[in-house]
Write a protein that holds these residues in place. Sequence first.
Motif, PDB file in Angstrom:
ATOM      1  N   TRP A 144      49.117  46.079  36.975  1.00 19.78           N
ATOM      2  CA  TRP A 144      47.892  45.431  36.557  1.00 19.78           C
ATOM      3  C   TRP A 144      47.603  44.255  37.495  1.00 19.78           C
ATOM      4  N   ILE A 145      46.504  43.560  37.242  1.00 22.48           N
ATOM      5  CA  ILE A 145      46.066  42.489  38.136  1.00 22.48           C
ATOM      6  C   ILE A 145      46.160  41.152  37.401  1.00 22.48           C
ATOM      7  N   ALA A 146      46.901  40.221  37.977  1.00 24.56           N
ATOM      8  CA  ALA A 146      47.004  38.878  37.399  1.00 24.56           C
ATOM      9  C   ALA A 146      45.739  38.089  37.732  1.00 24.56           C
ATOM     10  N   VAL A 147      45.102  37.547  36.705  1.00 24.08           N
ATOM     11  CA  VAL A 147      43.872  36.771  36.916  1.00 24.08           C
ATOM     12  C   VAL A 147      44.201  35.394  37.477  1.00 24.08           C
ATOM     13  N   ASN A 148      45.183  34.717  36.881  1.00 25.16           N
ATOM     14  CA  ASN A 148      45.577  33.390  37.371  1.00 25.16           C
ATOM     15  C   ASN A 148      46.787  33.518  38.297  1.00 25.16           C
ATOM     16  N   GLU A 149      46.948  32.524  39.159  1.00 27.32           N
ATOM     17  CA  GLU A 149      48.053  32.536  40.099  1.00 27.32           C
ATOM     18  C   GLU A 149      49.388  32.471  39.356  1.00 27.32           C
ATOM     19  N   VAL A 150      50.376  33.210  39.865  1.00 22.95           N
ATOM     20  CA  VAL A 150      51.690  33.267  39.237  1.00 22.95           C
ATOM     21  C   VAL A 150      52.685  32.500  40.107  1.00 22.95           C
ATOM     22  N   GLU A 151      53.361  31.510  39.523  1.00 25.08           N
ATOM     23  CA  GLU A 151      54.391  30.762  40.229  1.00 25.08           C
ATOM     24  C   GLU A 151      55.752  31.175  39.690  1.00 25.08           C
ATOM     25  N   LYS A 152      56.603  31.626  40.582  1.00 26.65           N
ATOM     26  CA  LYS A 152      57.890  32.180  40.184  1.00 26.65           C
ATOM     27  C   LYS A 152      58.742  31.177  39.423  1.00 26.65           C
ATOM     28  N   GLY A 153      58.717  29.916  39.820  1.00 22.58           N
ATOM     29  CA  GLY A 153      59.617  28.933  39.221  1.00 22.58           C
ATOM     30  C   GLY A 153      59.159  28.345  37.907  1.00 22.58           C
ATOM     31  N   MET A 154      58.012  28.771  37.390  1.00 22.63           N
ATOM     32  CA  MET A 154      57.466  28.167  36.177  1.00 22.63           C
ATOM     33  C   MET A 154      57.502  29.107  34.988  1.00 22.63           C
ATOM     34  N   ARG A 155      57.651  28.528  33.799  1.00 20.81           N
ATOM     35  CA  ARG A 155      57.349  29.269  32.570  1.00 20.81           C
ATOM     36  C   ARG A 155      55.851  29.148  32.364  1.00 20.81           C
ATOM     37  N   MET A 156      55.186  30.303  32.280  1.00 22.34           N
ATOM     38  CA  MET A 156      53.733  30.217  32.244  1.00 22.34           C
ATOM     39  C   MET A 156      53.117  31.396  31.524  1.00 22.34           C
ATOM     40  N   LEU A 157      51.864  31.212  31.134  1.00 23.49           N
ATOM     41  CA  LEU A 157      51.045  32.266  30.564  1.00 23.49           C
ATOM     42  C   LEU A 157      50.264  32.927  31.692  1.00 23.49           C
ATOM     43  N   VAL A 158      50.238  34.253  31.679  1.00 21.03           N
ATOM     44  CA  VAL A 158      49.531  34.992  32.721  1.00 21.03           C
ATOM     45  C   VAL A 158      48.549  35.955  32.055  1.00 21.03           C
ATOM     46  N   ILE A 159      47.292  35.851  32.440  1.00 27.41           N
ATOM     47  CA  ILE A 159      46.269  36.795  31.974  1.00 27.41           C
ATOM     48  C   ILE A 159      46.222  37.948  32.965  1.00 27.41           C
ATOM     49  N   LEU A 160      46.374  39.191  32.460  1.00 29.04           N
ATOM     50  CA  LEU A 160      46.378  40.369  33.330  1.00 29.04           C
ATOM     51  C   LEU A 160      45.362  41.396  32.842  1.00 29.04           C
ATOM     52  N   VAL A 161      44.705  42.060  33.783  1.00 30.14           N
ATOM     53  CA  VAL A 161      43.720  43.100  33.463  1.00 30.14           C
ATOM     54  C   VAL A 161      44.064  44.354  34.245  1.00 30.14           C
ATOM     55  N   ASN A 162      43.527  45.484  33.785  1.00 30.22           N
ATOM     56  CA  ASN A 162      43.923  46.763  34.385  1.00 30.22           C
ATOM     57  C   ASN A 162      42.878  47.341  35.334  1.00 30.22           C
ATOM     58  N   SER A 163      41.840  46.563  35.695  1.00 28.15           N
ATOM     59  CA  SER A 163      40.829  47.106  36.605  1.00 28.15           C
ATOM     60  C   SER A 163      40.135  45.985  37.354  1.00 28.15           C
ATOM     61  N   GLY A 164      39.552  46.367  38.503  1.00 28.32           N
ATOM     62  CA  GLY A 164      38.803  45.410  39.292  1.00 28.32           C
ATOM     63  C   GLY A 164      37.586  44.896  38.561  1.00 28.32           C
ATOM     64  N   GLU A 165      36.959  45.744  37.722  1.00 28.65           N
ATOM     65  CA  GLU A 165      35.778  45.327  36.976  1.00 28.65           C
ATOM     66  C   GLU A 165      36.131  44.214  35.986  1.00 28.65           C
ATOM     67  N   ARG A 166      37.250  44.390  35.288  1.00 27.33           N
ATOM     68  CA  ARG A 166      37.660  43.352  34.332  1.00 27.33           C
ATOM     69  C   ARG A 166      38.086  42.081  35.066  1.00 27.33           C
ATOM     70  N   GLN A 167      38.698  42.247  36.215  1.00 25.61           N
ATOM     71  CA  GLN A 167      39.060  41.072  37.003  1.00 25.61           C
ATOM     72  C   GLN A 167      37.817  40.276  37.403  1.00 25.61           C
ATOM     73  N   THR A 168      36.789  40.981  37.838  1.00 26.70           N
ATOM     74  CA  THR A 168      35.538  40.319  38.218  1.00 26.70           C
ATOM     75  C   THR A 168      34.925  39.581  37.037  1.00 26.70           C
ATOM     76  N   ALA A 169      34.976  40.227  35.864  1.00 27.02           N
ATOM     77  CA  ALA A 169      34.416  39.603  34.660  1.00 27.02           C
ATOM     78  C   ALA A 169      35.171  38.327  34.302  1.00 27.02           C
ATOM     79  N   MET A 170      36.497  38.377  34.397  1.00 28.56           N
ATOM     80  CA  MET A 170      37.290  37.189  34.063  1.00 28.56           C
ATOM     81  C   MET A 170      37.061  36.070  35.075  1.00 28.56           C
ATOM     82  N   LEU A 171      36.949  36.423  36.359  1.00 29.36           N
ATOM     83  CA  LEU A 171      36.718  35.402  37.378  1.00 29.36           C
ATOM     84  C   LEU A 171      35.355  34.738  37.206  1.00 29.36           C
ATOM     85  N   GLU A 172      34.385  35.481  36.707  1.00 31.52           N
ATOM     86  CA  GLU A 172      33.083  34.881  36.399  1.00 31.52           C
ATOM     87  C   GLU A 172      33.232  33.852  35.284  1.00 31.52           C
TER      88      GLU A 172
END
Length: 594
Positions: A144-172
Amino acid sequence: MPNVQLDGAEPLPLAAKQYTISSKEAGQKLRPFLIHTFHNVLVRADTIALLRQKRVRVNDQIVLDTHVLQLGDCVQVNIDALHSIKSRLRGLEVEVKYTEPGLVVLSKAPGINKRTVEWAAAAIEVTRDKYEGVVPECDALVPWIAVNEVEKGMRMLVILVNSGERQTAMLEHVDGGRVIFTISAVCHGKVDESVFAQTSMADLAKQTHELTIDNTSPDYGLWFKYNHLRPDIFNFISAQVTLVTQSSTVGHLSLVQAAIPYTTSPSLVLRRFMFELDYPIAGSQNHTRPLTNHKDKGTLQAFVRAEFPSLVSNNIVVVREDVPPKLLNVCAREAKFFDRRKEQARVEMEKFSASDSALDMDLTKGGVPAAYVSGRKEFCGFVFHVTPDTLIPRPSTETLVDTTVEFVNKRSDCETINIMDLGTGSGCILLSVLLRTANSRGVGIDISTPALSVALSNNNLHKLTHRAEFVHASFETFTVDSYVVSRGPFDFIACNPPYVSATRASRMRASMENEPMLALVADNGGYQAYRDIHTALADACVLARDGCIAFEIGKGMENGVRSIFGDWVEVNAVRDSQGVLRVLVFRKDLQETS
C-alpha cells in the motif's frame, strides 16, 4: 499441486519454490539454509515446521534437517501463502488503529521502515476474514502507499491507502489543512507556552539570518522549498506544554504536544520549529540535541493523534495513541537523577553548616551548585574556598595531586622541591601538595585576577603564605614572566588546563554552566592549552633539566596530548579511581637538550 488445510479454513494452494544450491551455499546443513533463506517470509519456528510437515525435499527426496547440501542440489519448498503472510505479520510490531475500504491507519513501533509498514498494510488486508481474492505469495504482495512520511526510529501513526486515486484525495486534504498530526516530544529547557503565540515566522527568519544555526543547515528559506513545505507552516502549529521536569544534565525538560497541519512530514517540521525556538527536541537527528543520559533512546518524539476526513463518508476520523512510556520514563528518570543530586548537594551544604533556607532555595530553583552556595568545597581531605570565578574541585583531579606528591616523595633527599601549579584557579592543587609534603614550596599561576584572589584566600586559610605564592600570567607568557623565572627553575609543573571542546561545552551539565568557561573550554577540540604550553616551554628555562610536567586530560584525549608532546619523553600515565586515564607526565628529552 496438493492442497493443505490450515486452522479450519478452506484448502489453499501451496506455493512451490525451487532453489539450486550454489558453490557459496554448498556445505550448509538444510535447516540453517532454510532459516536464512526464508527469514523475510517465515519466522524461525514456522521454517522448522516446514521440515516436520515434510514440505521440503532435496532432489525429490525427503531428508533430515541435518542433511548437508551439495553443489547443484535442487531444494523444493512448499509454502502456504496465507500462513507465511500471517507468520511474517506476527513478527512485526504494528497495530491496526482504524480501517475503512482502501484505507488503514497503523501504529508502528520504532525500527520498522516505510517499505515494511506498506507491506504490512497489504498483508493485513489479505488476512482479513472477508478477503475474497487469491492470496499471493508473501513477497509478491503489492504494498500500500503511505500518505505521511515514515521515520524508522519513531513510534508513529501511518495513514496508508491502496491506490493512487486515494493517495491523491488524501494529499488534497493535507494541502487544505484538513489532515492534522499531533506529536509529543521531549524538549530541552523549561518551555514557556507564550513563546508559541509570540514568535512569528518573521521573527524566526530574522533570528536565523543573523545567527548561523550550524554548518550543515541549509538556508532558512531554501529549507522549506527543499522539503516541499509552505513557507508559513510554523504559524499553524498549535502547541502546549503537558509536563515540565527538572534535569541534572540540562536544567529542565519539557514534554510538548503539538498539532501540525499542512504537511505529510510533521515530525520534521516540529524538530525544526523547536530548534528555532531554542528548545530542541532530545535526539540525534538534524535539528535535535542529544540528552547525555539517554543517547541510546533515539529521538524522543512520537505520534499521539491523527485527524483526517474519511474517504467514504462525511465523517472526521480521529485516531489516538497514548504517549509512549519511553518518553515519560525519560522525564521520570531525569527528575530522579535531579532529586538524587539535590540530596547530595544538601548533605554537602549541611557539612559546611550552610543550611540556611534561602541558600537551599537558590539551589533548588536556580540550580546553583552547593559548593558555590556554601562557598566551600572539600578536596584531598582539605576544605577550600570556591566562588563562581574558580572551578569546583573534582575527585578526578585528586589524581593529579597524588601524582605530584609521589614525585616529591621520591625526592625526599632533596632539601626543597620547587613546584608550579599552572592554571591554579582556587589554588587547591598546589596547596594540597604542600599540605601533604614537608619539603616542597611552589608558585600558582593563573590568568584570572578574581581566581587568584580566591587562591590567596585559601593560602591564608591554610597558613601556607611562607611556602606558596600566586602570580598573574598566561599559558603563553608564564615562561618569560620575570617574577616566575626568578622563582625557578621548577622541579615539577602540575597543570589542569581547560580541555573541554566547544562541541562538548554545548552539552555540558547544568552545574558546569555556572563555572568559568575560561577554565573549562579550549579551542582546537580542547587541545589549545596543551599546544600553548608546549610552545612556551620549547626554549624556556623555567623547568629544571630533569624536571617533569604532569597534565590532567579528558577521557580519550591521551593520544592527542601525546602527539603534541611527541618530542618529550612520557614517564608516567595514571588512571583515576574510575579507571580513566587521567594524568600524563612528560620530561624533556635530555639527549635533545644536551
